[in-house]
Motif scaffolding. Structure first.
Motif, PDB file in Angstrom:
ATOM      1  N   ILE A   6       0.839  -1.201   0.000  1.00  0.00           N
ATOM      2  CA  ILE A   6       0.000   0.000   0.000  1.00  0.00           C
ATOM      3  C   ILE A   6       0.875   1.251   0.000  1.00  0.00           C
ATOM      4  O   ILE A   6       0.629   2.188  -0.756  1.00  0.00           O
ATOM      5  N   LEU A   7       1.914   1.263   0.834  1.00  0.00           N
ATOM      6  CA  LEU A   7       2.807   2.424   0.877  1.00  0.00           C
ATOM      7  C   LEU A   7       3.536   2.623  -0.442  1.00  0.00           C
ATOM      8  O   LEU A   7       3.837   3.766  -0.815  1.00  0.00           O
ATOM      9  N   SER A   8       3.800   1.539  -1.168  1.00  0.00           N
ATOM     10  CA  SER A   8       4.513   1.667  -2.441  1.00  0.00           C
ATOM     11  C   SER A   8       3.680   2.417  -3.479  1.00  0.00           C
ATOM     12  O   SER A   8       4.238   3.055  -4.368  1.00  0.00           O
ATOM     13  N   THR A   9       2.360   2.347  -3.372  1.00  0.00           N
ATOM     14  CA  THR A   9       1.505   3.085  -4.305  1.00  0.00           C
ATOM     15  C   THR A   9       1.021   4.404  -3.712  1.00  0.00           C
ATOM     16  O   THR A   9       0.910   5.392  -4.411  1.00  0.00           O
ATOM     17  N   LYS A  10       0.753   4.408  -2.429  1.00  0.00           N
ATOM     18  CA  LYS A  10       0.235   5.609  -1.760  1.00  0.00           C
ATOM     19  C   LYS A  10       1.319   6.650  -1.549  1.00  0.00           C
ATOM     20  O   LYS A  10       1.073   7.849  -1.609  1.00  0.00           O
ATOM     21  N   GLY A  11       2.509   6.194  -1.222  1.00  0.00           N
ATOM     22  CA  GLY A  11       3.597   7.097  -0.884  1.00  0.00           C
ATOM     23  C   GLY A  11       3.851   7.086   0.616  1.00  0.00           C
ATOM     24  O   GLY A  11       3.086   6.516   1.394  1.00  0.00           O
ATOM     25  N   THR A  12       4.922   7.734   0.990  1.00  0.00           N
ATOM     26  CA  THR A  12       5.351   7.678   2.390  1.00  0.00           C
ATOM     27  C   THR A  12       5.271   9.031   3.098  1.00  0.00           C
ATOM     28  O   THR A  12       5.736   9.158   4.222  1.00  0.00           O
ATOM     29  N   GLU A  13       4.701  10.019   2.450  1.00  0.00           N
ATOM     30  CA  GLU A  13       4.589  11.337   3.090  1.00  0.00           C
ATOM     31  C   GLU A  13       3.675  11.243   4.310  1.00  0.00           C
ATOM     32  O   GLU A  13       2.604  10.637   4.248  1.00  0.00           O
ATOM     33  N   VAL A  14       4.113  11.846   5.405  1.00  0.00           N
ATOM     34  CA  VAL A  14       3.350  11.839   6.644  1.00  0.00           C
ATOM     35  C   VAL A  14       3.300  13.256   7.198  1.00  0.00           C
ATOM     36  O   VAL A  14       4.338  13.906   7.327  1.00  0.00           O
ATOM     37  N   ALA A  15       2.105  13.711   7.532  1.00  0.00           N
ATOM     38  CA  ALA A  15       1.944  15.018   8.176  1.00  0.00           C
ATOM     39  C   ALA A  15       2.216  14.848   9.665  1.00  0.00           C
ATOM     40  O   ALA A  15       1.641  13.968  10.307  1.00  0.00           O
ATOM     41  N   THR A  16       3.114  15.678  10.192  1.00  0.00           N
ATOM     42  CA  THR A  16       3.503  15.568  11.589  1.00  0.00           C
ATOM     43  C   THR A  16       3.388  16.918  12.291  1.00  0.00           C
ATOM     44  O   THR A  16       3.269  17.966  11.640  1.00  0.00           O
ATOM     45  N   ILE A  17       3.454  16.849  13.609  1.00  0.00           N
ATOM     46  CA  ILE A  17       3.451  18.058  14.430  1.00  0.00           C
ATOM     47  C   ILE A  17       4.245  17.753  15.695  1.00  0.00           C
ATOM     48  O   ILE A  17       4.315  16.596  16.122  1.00  0.00           O
ATOM     49  N   ALA A  18       4.825  18.776  16.276  1.00  0.00           N
ATOM     50  CA  ALA A  18       5.572  18.614  17.527  1.00  0.00           C
ATOM     51  C   ALA A  18       4.603  18.582  18.705  1.00  0.00           C
ATOM     52  O   ALA A  18       3.546  19.223  18.675  1.00  0.00           O
ATOM     53  N   ILE A  35      -7.149  16.376   6.287  1.00  0.00           N
ATOM     54  CA  ILE A  35      -6.789  15.040   6.754  1.00  0.00           C
ATOM     55  C   ILE A  35      -7.370  14.817   8.145  1.00  0.00           C
ATOM     56  O   ILE A  35      -7.803  15.762   8.805  1.00  0.00           O
ATOM     57  N   GLY A  36      -7.355  13.587   8.588  1.00  0.00           N
ATOM     58  CA  GLY A  36      -7.983  13.239   9.853  1.00  0.00           C
ATOM     59  C   GLY A  36      -7.050  13.109  11.030  1.00  0.00           C
ATOM     60  O   GLY A  36      -7.507  13.041  12.172  1.00  0.00           O
ATOM     61  N   ALA A  37      -5.724  13.074  10.796  1.00  0.00           N
ATOM     62  CA  ALA A  37      -4.802  12.889  11.911  1.00  0.00           C
ATOM     63  C   ALA A  37      -3.402  13.386  11.555  1.00  0.00           C
ATOM     64  O   ALA A  37      -3.012  13.396  10.388  1.00  0.00           O
ATOM     65  N   LEU A  38      -2.682  13.778  12.598  1.00  0.00           N
ATOM     66  CA  LEU A  38      -1.278  14.155  12.493  1.00  0.00           C
ATOM     67  C   LEU A  38      -0.487  13.280  13.454  1.00  0.00           C
ATOM     68  O   LEU A  38      -0.943  13.030  14.579  1.00  0.00           O
ATOM     69  N   LEU A  39       0.681  12.842  13.030  1.00  0.00           N
ATOM     70  CA  LEU A  39       1.547  12.127  13.950  1.00  0.00           C
ATOM     71  C   LEU A  39       2.286  13.150  14.802  1.00  0.00           C
ATOM     72  O   LEU A  39       2.761  14.160  14.291  1.00  0.00           O
ATOM     73  N   VAL A  40       2.364  12.870  16.091  1.00  0.00           N
ATOM     74  CA  VAL A  40       3.067  13.749  17.011  1.00  0.00           C
ATOM     75  C   VAL A  40       4.471  13.174  17.184  1.00  0.00           C
ATOM     76  O   VAL A  40       4.632  12.019  17.582  1.00  0.00           O
ATOM     77  N   MET A  41       5.466  13.985  16.851  1.00  0.00           N
ATOM     78  CA  MET A  41       6.851  13.530  16.857  1.00  0.00           C
ATOM     79  C   MET A  41       7.617  14.161  18.012  1.00  0.00           C
ATOM     80  O   MET A  41       7.402  15.324  18.346  1.00  0.00           O
ATOM     81  N   ASP A  42       8.502  13.360  18.582  1.00  0.00           N
ATOM     82  CA  ASP A  42       9.361  13.817  19.663  1.00  0.00           C
ATOM     83  C   ASP A  42      10.751  13.240  19.420  1.00  0.00           C
ATOM     84  O   ASP A  42      10.946  12.030  19.550  1.00  0.00           O
ATOM     85  N   GLY A  43      11.678  14.092  19.024  1.00  0.00           N
ATOM     86  CA  GLY A  43      13.037  13.623  18.767  1.00  0.00           C
ATOM     87  C   GLY A  43      13.138  12.590  17.670  1.00  0.00           C
ATOM     88  O   GLY A  43      13.911  11.651  17.774  1.00  0.00           O
ATOM     89  N   GLY A  44      12.349  12.720  16.632  1.00  0.00           N
ATOM     90  CA  GLY A  44      12.401  11.784  15.523  1.00  0.00           C
ATOM     91  C   GLY A  44      11.598  10.514  15.725  1.00  0.00           C
ATOM     92  O   GLY A  44      11.593   9.642  14.865  1.00  0.00           O
ATOM     93  N   GLU A  45      10.944  10.376  16.866  1.00  0.00           N
ATOM     94  CA  GLU A  45      10.128   9.193  17.139  1.00  0.00           C
ATOM     95  C   GLU A  45       8.664   9.582  17.290  1.00  0.00           C
ATOM     96  O   GLU A  45       8.344  10.686  17.716  1.00  0.00           O
ATOM     97  N   VAL A  46       7.796   8.642  16.955  1.00  0.00           N
ATOM     98  CA  VAL A  46       6.358   8.858  17.097  1.00  0.00           C
ATOM     99  C   VAL A  46       6.009   8.769  18.583  1.00  0.00           C
ATOM    100  O   VAL A  46       6.200   7.735  19.214  1.00  0.00           O
ATOM    101  N   SER A  47       5.513   9.876  19.150  1.00  0.00           N
ATOM    102  CA  SER A  47       5.127   9.859  20.566  1.00  0.00           C
ATOM    103  C   SER A  47       3.621   9.749  20.742  1.00  0.00           C
ATOM    104  O   SER A  47       3.151   9.454  21.839  1.00  0.00           O
ATOM    105  N   GLY A  48       2.870   9.989  19.669  1.00  0.00           N
ATOM    106  CA  GLY A  48       1.419   9.891  19.744  1.00  0.00           C
ATOM    107  C   GLY A  48       0.791  10.278  18.420  1.00  0.00           C
ATOM    108  O   GLY A  48       1.477  10.447  17.407  1.00  0.00           O
TER     109      GLY A  48
END
Length: 142
Positions: A6-18, A35-48
């Motif tokens: 799925i990622l190979s066709t959809k792409g790997t772009e991810v919307a993030t926020i601190a 969009i319906g969600a943002l990944l919350v990033m902390d130091g390069g890792e997904v925190s929520g």
């Protein structure tokens, strides 16, 4: 079929926020990107993950002042994740059981993408239609 397909066709772009960004910024990002969600990033890792649903629940419970809160105060954490080799049906089952609509894809601690329930359902429908067409072609050739 795996999430990697799925990622190979959809792409790997991810919307993030601190996590320390104001919730109002998350609302603006969600709305402007539609969009319906943002990944919350902390130091390069997904925190929520912060979703439209998280924002609505906070607004309902605490009022408009939540828009000044840090995203980390309103996000769902820890984020439920999958790996690229997770099977699509397993991911769909996980989303159903956990009542979530977005799954970050993480491999060896590295963010690889995100899939939504819409992505997975579209993939399943496309596959079923392809199989049905192959059956029709086979039946007509016999």
């Amino acid at each position: 079929m795996s999430i990697a397909v799925i990622l190979s066709t959809k792409g790997t772009e991810v919307a993030t926020i601190a996590g320390d960004a104001p919730l109002s910024q998350a609302v603006d990002e969600l709305g402007s990107r539609r969009i319906g969600a943002l990944l919350v990033m902390d130091g390069g890792e997904v925190s929520g993950i912060i979703s439209e649903r998280d924002v609505i629940y906070c607004l309902r419970k605490h009022g408009a002042q939540v828009l000044d809160w840090a995203v980390s105060r309103a996000m769902s954490s820890p984020a439920i994740t999958v790996t690229p080799d997770t099977e699509v049906l397993s991911a769909l089952a996980l989303m159903t059981q956990q009542r979530i609509r977005h799954l970050p894809v993480v491999d060896d601690g590295q963010l690889k993408g995100i899939v939504s329930i819409g992505d997975l359902v579209k993939h399943r429908i496309d596959r079923i239609e392809s199989e049905a067409e192959a059956m029709r072609a086979y039946i007509q050739s016999v």
